[in-house]
Design a protein around this motif. Structure first.
Motif, PDB file in Angstrom:
ATOM      1  N   VAL A  49       0.854  -1.201   0.000  1.00  0.00           N
ATOM      2  CA  VAL A  49       0.000   0.000   0.000  1.00  0.00           C
ATOM      3  C   VAL A  49       0.883   1.241   0.000  1.00  0.00           C
ATOM      4  CG1 VAL A  49      -1.743   1.305   1.280  1.00  0.00           C
ATOM      5  CG2 VAL A  49      -1.886  -1.195   1.169  1.00  0.00           C
ATOM      6  N   LEU A  50       0.545   2.189  -0.883  1.00  0.00           N
ATOM      7  CA  LEU A  50       1.289   3.451  -0.945  1.00  0.00           C
ATOM      8  C   LEU A  50       0.901   4.331   0.227  1.00  0.00           C
ATOM      9  CD1 LEU A  50       3.262   5.177  -2.672  1.00  0.00           C
ATOM     10  CD2 LEU A  50       1.226   6.183  -3.752  1.00  0.00           C
ATOM     11  N   MET A 156      -9.385  -4.347  -4.516  1.00  0.00           N
ATOM     12  CA  MET A 156      -8.482  -3.875  -3.462  1.00  0.00           C
ATOM     13  C   MET A 156      -8.483  -2.345  -3.393  1.00  0.00           C
ATOM     14  SD  MET A 156      -6.880  -6.541  -2.066  1.00  0.00           S
ATOM     15  CE  MET A 156      -5.310  -5.916  -1.490  1.00  0.00           C
ATOM     16  N   ALA A 157      -8.545  -1.715  -4.566  1.00  0.00           N
ATOM     17  CA  ALA A 157      -8.550  -0.250  -4.600  1.00  0.00           C
ATOM     18  C   ALA A 157      -9.754   0.304  -3.856  1.00  0.00           C
ATOM     19  CB  ALA A 157      -8.548   0.236  -6.050  1.00  0.00           C
ATOM     20  N   GLU A 158     -10.906  -0.351  -4.001  1.00  0.00           N
ATOM     21  CA  GLU A 158     -12.099   0.110  -3.295  1.00  0.00           C
ATOM     22  C   GLU A 158     -11.914  -0.005  -1.787  1.00  0.00           C
ATOM     23  OE1 GLU A 158     -14.889   1.504  -4.581  1.00  0.00           O
ATOM     24  OE2 GLU A 158     -13.803   1.480  -6.474  1.00  0.00           O
ATOM     25  N   MET A 159     -11.261  -1.047  -1.363  1.00  0.00           N
ATOM     26  CA  MET A 159     -11.026  -1.245   0.074  1.00  0.00           C
ATOM     27  C   MET A 159     -10.087  -0.171   0.616  1.00  0.00           C
ATOM     28  SD  MET A 159      -9.577  -4.628   1.998  1.00  0.00           S
ATOM     29  CE  MET A 159      -9.448  -4.694   3.789  1.00  0.00           C
ATOM     30  N   ILE A 160      -9.017   0.108  -0.137  1.00  0.00           N
ATOM     31  CA  ILE A 160      -8.068   1.136   0.302  1.00  0.00           C
ATOM     32  C   ILE A 160      -8.742   2.499   0.319  1.00  0.00           C
ATOM     33  CG2 ILE A 160      -5.907   2.308  -0.261  1.00  0.00           C
ATOM     34  CD1 ILE A 160      -4.957  -0.319  -1.541  1.00  0.00           C
ATOM     35  N   ALA A 161      -9.515   2.786  -0.737  1.00  0.00           N
ATOM     36  CA  ALA A 161     -10.165   4.097  -0.847  1.00  0.00           C
ATOM     37  C   ALA A 161     -11.205   4.306   0.240  1.00  0.00           C
ATOM     38  CB  ALA A 161     -10.802   4.247  -2.221  1.00  0.00           C
ATOM     39  N   LEU A 165      -8.123   0.861   5.971  1.00  0.00           N
ATOM     40  CA  LEU A 165      -6.764   0.519   6.389  1.00  0.00           C
ATOM     41  C   LEU A 165      -6.155   1.553   7.330  1.00  0.00           C
ATOM     42  CD1 LEU A 165      -5.244  -0.869   3.068  1.00  0.00           C
ATOM     43  CD2 LEU A 165      -6.613  -2.022   4.806  1.00  0.00           C
ATOM     44  N   SER A 166      -6.788   2.706   7.441  1.00  0.00           N
ATOM     45  CA  SER A 166      -6.244   3.743   8.321  1.00  0.00           C
ATOM     46  C   SER A 166      -6.174   3.258   9.766  1.00  0.00           C
ATOM     47  CB  SER A 166      -7.101   5.009   8.231  1.00  0.00           C
ATOM     48  OG  SER A 166      -7.040   5.558   6.930  1.00  0.00           O
ATOM     49  N   ALA A 167      -7.083   2.346  10.129  1.00  0.00           N
ATOM     50  CA  ALA A 167      -7.129   1.865  11.510  1.00  0.00           C
ATOM     51  C   ALA A 167      -5.902   1.043  11.878  1.00  0.00           C
ATOM     52  CB  ALA A 167      -8.398   1.032  11.723  1.00  0.00           C
ATOM     53  N   ILE A 168      -5.209   0.472  10.863  1.00  0.00           N
ATOM     54  CA  ILE A 168      -4.052  -0.375  11.187  1.00  0.00           C
ATOM     55  C   ILE A 168      -2.742   0.293  10.784  1.00  0.00           C
ATOM     56  CG2 ILE A 168      -5.348  -2.525  11.067  1.00  0.00           C
ATOM     57  CD1 ILE A 168      -4.360  -2.929   8.229  1.00  0.00           C
ATOM     58  N   ALA A 169      -2.826   1.559  10.382  1.00  0.00           N
ATOM     59  CA  ALA A 169      -1.623   2.275   9.947  1.00  0.00           C
ATOM     60  C   ALA A 169      -1.004   3.042  11.106  1.00  0.00           C
ATOM     61  CB  ALA A 169      -1.966   3.245   8.818  1.00  0.00           C
ATOM     62  N   GLU A 174      -0.088   6.606   7.053  1.00  0.00           N
ATOM     63  CA  GLU A 174      -1.405   6.194   6.583  1.00  0.00           C
ATOM     64  C   GLU A 174      -1.380   5.993   5.060  1.00  0.00           C
ATOM     65  OE1 GLU A 174      -0.818   8.951   8.296  1.00  0.00           O
ATOM     66  OE2 GLU A 174      -1.866   8.810  10.217  1.00  0.00           O
ATOM     67  N   PRO A 175      -2.342   5.232   4.531  1.00  0.00           N
ATOM     68  CA  PRO A 175      -2.433   5.078   3.071  1.00  0.00           C
ATOM     69  C   PRO A 175      -2.554   6.434   2.389  1.00  0.00           C
ATOM     70  CG  PRO A 175      -3.809   3.446   4.159  1.00  0.00           C
ATOM     71  CD  PRO A 175      -3.318   4.364   5.235  1.00  0.00           C
ATOM     72  N   ALA A 176      -1.880   6.573   1.256  1.00  0.00           N
ATOM     73  CA  ALA A 176      -1.823   7.869   0.567  1.00  0.00           C
ATOM     74  C   ALA A 176      -3.201   8.355   0.152  1.00  0.00           C
ATOM     75  CB  ALA A 176      -0.910   7.763  -0.653  1.00  0.00           C
ATOM     76  N   VAL A 177      -4.120   7.428  -0.150  1.00  0.00           N
ATOM     77  CA  VAL A 177      -5.436   7.841  -0.602  1.00  0.00           C
ATOM     78  C   VAL A 177      -6.170   8.616   0.473  1.00  0.00           C
ATOM     79  CG1 VAL A 177      -6.696   5.792   0.160  1.00  0.00           C
ATOM     80  CG2 VAL A 177      -7.468   7.052  -1.871  1.00  0.00           C
ATOM     81  N   GLN A 178      -5.799   8.424   1.734  1.00  0.00           N
ATOM     82  CA  GLN A 178      -6.465   9.108   2.832  1.00  0.00           C
ATOM     83  C   GLN A 178      -5.666  10.304   3.332  1.00  0.00           C
ATOM     84  OE1 GLN A 178      -9.509   7.331   2.202  1.00  0.00           O
ATOM     85  NE2 GLN A 178      -9.687   8.231   4.206  1.00  0.00           N
ATOM     86  N   ARG A 179      -4.570  10.608   2.676  1.00  0.00           N
ATOM     87  CA  ARG A 179      -3.722  11.677   3.189  1.00  0.00           C
ATOM     88  C   ARG A 179      -4.377  13.037   2.981  1.00  0.00           C
ATOM     89  NH1 ARG A 179      -1.951  10.793  -1.944  1.00  0.00           N
ATOM     90  NH2 ARG A 179      -1.316  12.593  -3.220  1.00  0.00           N
ATOM     91  N   PRO A 180      -4.124  13.960   3.853  1.00  0.00           N
ATOM     92  CA  PRO A 180      -4.568  15.331   3.607  1.00  0.00           C
ATOM     93  C   PRO A 180      -3.863  15.867   2.362  1.00  0.00           C
ATOM     94  CG  PRO A 180      -3.940  15.028   5.909  1.00  0.00           C
ATOM     95  CD  PRO A 180      -3.486  13.799   5.170  1.00  0.00           C
TER      96      PRO A 180
END
Length: 753
Positions: A49-50, A156-161, A165-169, A174-180
Motif C-alpha cells: 500500500v502506498l 483492493m482499490a475500493e477497500m483502500i479508498a 486501512l487507516s485503523a491499522i496504519a 497512513e495510506p496515501a489515498v487518505q492523506r490530507p
C-alpha cells in the motif's frame, strides 16, 4: 490458471464474501491474499500500500515471512514493486532476480521465488498500491492471469479508498489515498466553503456493485449501453450544420471513432467476463487508460484523455440511468461540487441550498459557469490540475474562493483555522449589512452607483440585503437555461413582472437573450462552431430568430406596463445591428398599441459595448442609444484575442494595462461628451483593483456581483476620487516605475467605514 474465466469469477465472489465479514481490516487483507494465491496457484501473494510519505509498505502476504508485514517498505521506483507503482503498468517476469530493478529484502525470504507478476492498484488512474504474485518456478504468467490480477486489484482499490486501512496504519504512515491534500488553484468566486465532495461526473461505485451476480446479464447490459452511446453520437453527427464538412466535423468523427474502437469494447467485455459488473468494467478500463495517458509525454495523448474520460462518463451515465442530470438526493446538505469542466446550465441542475463550494479544473475567472457560481454566491476555485481524480466522493473538502486554496481531507488544525475564517467573514458581512443603507460616497464627496448583476429569482433578495442602487444587468437567458422547454411569452412576462415588483422602484436593466458560446439551450438545435465565442450568439441569434426576440420584447413591455423599461442588446458589433434590433422593438410596441395594451411609462434602449469594432462607431451609437453598458469580460477577451474560458490564456494579459484602460477611457470620454449614462458590468468592476481604475477614469456606475457590493462600498468610502484619478493617470501612461500598481493595491485593500 484454472479455467480462463472460471477462476476470476469464483475469486471475486469469495472476495465479496470476505469483505462483507465483520472482521478487522488486517484480517480481511490476510484472507484476501490467501484467496488470490490459492485461486491463481501462486506460492506467494503480497499486497503493498502506498503511504502518505511516498513509501510502499507490505500490508499482507501469503508465502513470504509474516514478520515482514508492516516492516518492509520500498520507495516508489525502488525494486520491482516500486517500478510497478511508478510506471502504473503490470510487470510480468519469469526471472525476477535478473531484472536490473530487483531489490533484495532479506527479511521477506523471497529470494527463492523466481517468477513475478505485479499489477498496480489503481483508482481513477492514481496508484494506491501494488498487488504481487510469485512462484518458485521460472514461468511467464498468461495474459488471462494478468487480467485476473488487475481485476482483483480493482476490488483492493475500493477497500483502500474506503479508509478501512487507516485503523491499522502507524501515525504518519497512513495510506496515501487518505492523506490530507493541499492544492493551490486560482480564486474564481469569493467565499469559503466547508463540506463534502460531490463529483459532477461520478466515477466511484459501491463495493457491492463491483462484482457481477450474472455475467451474461452484465455483458448484455454493456453491449446495449455501448449501442445506445454509439447511436446517440451518430445522431449528433447527422444534425443540421454539424453534418457539413469542416474541422468541427473531424473532431466529432474522432470522438465517434473512439466509441467504435473494438479494442476499447473488447477490454470492457473481458473485464465483465472475469466477474465485474458493466459499470465496474468501464471504470476499470478507463482507470488503466488514464494511468497510462497521465504519464504520457506527448501533449496530443494527454489532450485525448479528456475525450476518453468524457466517453467513459457518457457510457456510465447510460448504464446507471443518470443521463438527465445529477441525482440531488445523493447530495449532502453541505456539498462541495468537483468537476473537470461544466456548462453553465449543468451547475443550475444542482440544488443551490445544498451547495457550499465549487472546484473546477478547466475554467477561467470570466467563464460563464463562473459567472453563474458568483451570482449564486458559491465559493469557487479552479485550475487545479487533476483535482477531480484526487478527490473521492464524500471526502471532507475546504475550498477558499478568496485565495484559490483547496484542502482535501484537511487535518483538524486546518479545519479549525477555516472555521475561524468563516466566522470572521460572517462578522465582516455583518459589518457590510450594518452599513448597507449608507451611500457609496468617496471621502471627497463623489457619489458612485453600485448596481447588482442578477438573472435568477434567488438573486433578488440581495438587492435589499446589500443596499445596491438597482440591477444594472439582468441576464434574461438564465430563465431559458433552467427551463426544460422554451419559456412562453407568458412565463417570461411573469418573471420580469416579479423582478420589477421585487425591485420596488429601483431601476432594472434587462439584457435581451444572450445565448451561444458555452451557453447552450438543450431544447434548441445547436450549431457546432469552431470558435463559438465569435460565432452565432447574443444579438446575432436574436436578429436571425426574430420570433424569439420579439416574444421577449413583448413580454418585457407588458411586464413593464406603466413603469420604466430599461432594455439593452448584447454584443452589438455595428450600429446597423442596433438599428435592426430597435426596429423589432418598435414593431412590437406598435402591435401592443394596436391591441390596446398598456405600454411602459418610459422606454430606454441601450447597447452592450463588448465588441471592439463598435469602438470605431461609438459616436454614431451614442446618438441612437439612451445608455450604454460596458461588458468588460467579453471586451477584454476580444481585445486581446484571448478566450476567457481557456485557462492557458485567460490570465495572459493584464486588463489594467495601458492598452485596455485606454479603450475604457475612450468609452467614458465619448459617453460623457454625448451626455449618455454608462455602466461597467463584469469581473473588472467587481474587483476592487478594477473599480479603483474605472472610477479614476471617470466611470460612476458599476454593476457587480452581490458579494462585491459591501467590499466596494467600503473601499469607495475609504478613498478619494482625486487619489483614484492620480493612479488611473499613471496606469494609462504605462506605470513605468510600478508605483501605480502598488498604490492601486493599497487603495483596493482599504475598506473601513
Amino acid at each position: 490458471m484454472r479455467g480462463a474465466y472460471g477462476g476470476p469469477r469464483v475469486l471475486l465472489r469469495r472476495l465479496r464474501e470476505v469483505m462483507a465479514e465483520p472482521v478487522t481490516a488486517q484480517e480481511k487483507l490476510d484472507r484476501i491474499v490467501i484467496l488470490i494465491a490459492a485461486n491463481m496457484v501462486a506460492e506467494v501473494c503480497s499486497s503493498y500500500v502506498l503511504r502518505v510519505d511516498g513509501e510502499l509498505e507490505l500490508y499482507a502476504t501469503e508465502g513470504l515471512n509474516p514478520g515482514a508485514v508492516h516492516q518492509t517498505t520500498l520507495a516508489r521506483g525502488e525494486g520491482l514493486v516500486g517500478l510497478v507503482a511508478q510506471q502504473a503498468e503490470p510487470l510480468n517476469l519469469s526471472d525476477a532476480q535478473a531484472h536490473p530493478s530487483y531489490s533484495y529484502k532479506p527479511e521477506t525470504g523471497e529470494e527463492i521465488y523466481h517468477s513475478f507478476l505485479g499489477v498496480p492498484i489503481l483508482r481513477a488512474g492514481n496508484t494506491l498500491g501494488v498487488l504481487v504474485v510469485q512462484n518458485k518456478a521460472h514461468r511467464t504468467y498468461s495474459e488471462e492471469e494478468v487480467e485476473a490480477l488487475q481485476t482483483t486489484a480493482m476490488v483492493m482499490a475500493e477497500m483502500i479508498a474506503s479508509g478501512e486501512l487507516s485503523a491499522i496504519a502507524r501515525p504518519g504512515a497512513e495510506p496515501a489515498v487518505q492523506r490530507p491534500l493541499h492544492a493551490q488553484g486560482v480564486p474564481l468566486a469569493e467565499g469559503i466553503g466547508l463540506g463534502y465532495a460531490v463529483l459532477h461526473e461520478p466515477r466511484s461505485l459501491a463495493t457491492e456493485n463491483l462484482i457481477a451476480e450474472d455475467v451474461n446479464v452484465e455483458v448484455q447490459r454493456l453491449d446495449d449501453a455501448v449501442a445506445k452511446l454509439r447511436h446517440s453520437l451518430d445522431e449528433l453527427l447527422e444534425q443540421g450544420d454539424v453534418a457539413r464538412q469542416g474541422e468541427h466535423r473531424e473532431v466529432l468523427e474522432a470522438f465517434r471513432m473512439f466509441a467504435h474502437d473494438r479494442g476499447w469494447v473488447r477490454r470492457m467485455r473481458e473485464a465483465v467476463l472475469q466477474g465485474l459488473t458493466a459499470e465496474a468494467a468501464v471504470e476499470r478500463v478507463q482507470s488503466d487508460t488514464r494511468a497510462r495517458m497521465m504519464r504520457a509525454t506527448e501533449p496530443f495523448m494527454r489532450e485525448r484523455l479528456h475525450d476518453l474520460d468524457d466517453l467513459a462518463n457518457r457510457l456510465l451515465r447510460v448504464l446507471t440511468g443518470r443521463e438527465h442530470g445529477p441525482n440531488v438526493q445523493d447530495m449532502p446538505e453541505n456539498a462541495i461540487l468537483v468537476a473537470r469542466n461544466m456548462a453553465p446550465a449543468a451547475l443550475l441542475d444542482y440544488e443551490r441550498a445544498r451547495l457550499r463550494g465549487l472546484i473546477i479544473e478547466e475554467a477561467g475567472p470570466t467563464s460563464h459557469v463562473i459567472i453563474i457560481a458568483r451570482a449564486l454566491g458559491i465559493a469557487t476555485a479552479g485550475q487545479v490540475p487533476n483535482i477531480a481524480s484526487l478527490i473521492e466522493s464524500g471526502d471532507p473538502v475546504i475550498v477558499d474562493g478568496n485565495t484559490g486554496d483547496v484542502h482535501v481531507r484537511p487535518p483538524e488544525d486546518v479545519q479549525l483555522s477555516y472555521v475561524d475564517k468563516v466566522r470572521l467573514r460572517a462578522r465582516r458581512q455583518a459589518l457590510f449589512q450594518e452599513h448597507r443603507d449608507e451611500p457609496a460616497v468617496t471621502r471627497d464627496g463623489e457619489t458612485v452607483k453600485l448596481m447588482l448583476n442578477a438573472g435568477l429569482m434567488v438573486d433578488m433578495p440581495s438587492l435589499a440585503e446589500t443596499g445596491a442602487n438597482g440591477i444594472g444587468l439582468f441576464r434574461t437567458e438564465l430563465q431559458f437555461m433552467v427551463s426544460p422547454t422554451l419559456p412562453r411569452a407568458g412565463e417570461q412576462e411573469s418573471l420580469y413582472g416579479t423582478v420589477l415588483d421585487l425591485a420596488d422602484g429601483k431601476p432594472v436593466t434587462f439584457r435581451t437573450l444572450d445565448i451561444g458560446g458555452d451557453k447552450v439551450l438543450p431544447y434548441l438545435r445547436t450549431v457546432d462552431e469552431e470558435n463559438p465565442a465569435l460565432g452565432w450568439r447574443a444579438i446575432r441569434f436574436g436578429l436571425d430568430r426574430p420570433g424569439i426576440l420579439r416574444s421577449q420584447v413583448r413580454a418585457l413591455a407588458r411586464a413593464s406596463a406603466g413603469r420604466d423599461l430599461r432594455m439593452m442588446f448584447p454584443m452589438i458589433a455595428t450600429v446597423s445591428e442596433f438599428d435592426e434590433a430597435r426596429g423589432l422593438v418598435e414593431k412590437e410596441l406598435t402591435h401592443l398599441r394596436k391591441w390596446g395594451h398598456q405600454l411602459p411609462e418610459r422606454m430606454l434602449l441601450g447597447a452592450m459595448v463588448e465588441v471592439p469594432s463598435i469602438l470605431f462607431e461609438l459616436d454614431e451609437l451614442l446618438e441612437r442609444v439612451d445608455f450604454i453598458s460596458v461588458g468588460s469580460n467579453d471586451l477584454i477577451q476580444f481585445m486581446f484575442a484571448a478566450d476567457r474560458g481557456n485557462p492557458r490564456v485567460a490570465d495572459r494579459f493584464d486588463p489594467l494595462g495601458p492598452a485596455m484602460l485606454r479603450a475604457f477611457k475612450q468609452i467614458i470620454d465619448k459617453a460623457q461628451a454625448a451626455g449618455k449614462p454608462v455602466t461597467v458590468c463584469g469581473e473588472m468592476a467587481s474587483r476592487a483593483t478594477g473599480a479603483v481604475a474605472l472610477l479614476g477614469m471617470g466611470f460612476r456606475s458599476l454593476s457587480v456581483a452581490a458579494s462585491s457590493v459591501g467590499p466596494l462600498k467600503a473601499m469607495i468610502r475609504s478613498n478619494t476620487i482625486a487619489d483614484m484619478q492620480d493612479v488611473a493617470a499613471r496606469l494609462l501612461a504605462g506605470d513605468p516605475d510600478g508605483s501605480a500598481h502598488e498604490d492601486l493595491l493599497r487603495m483596493a485593500q482599504t475598506a473601513e467605514f
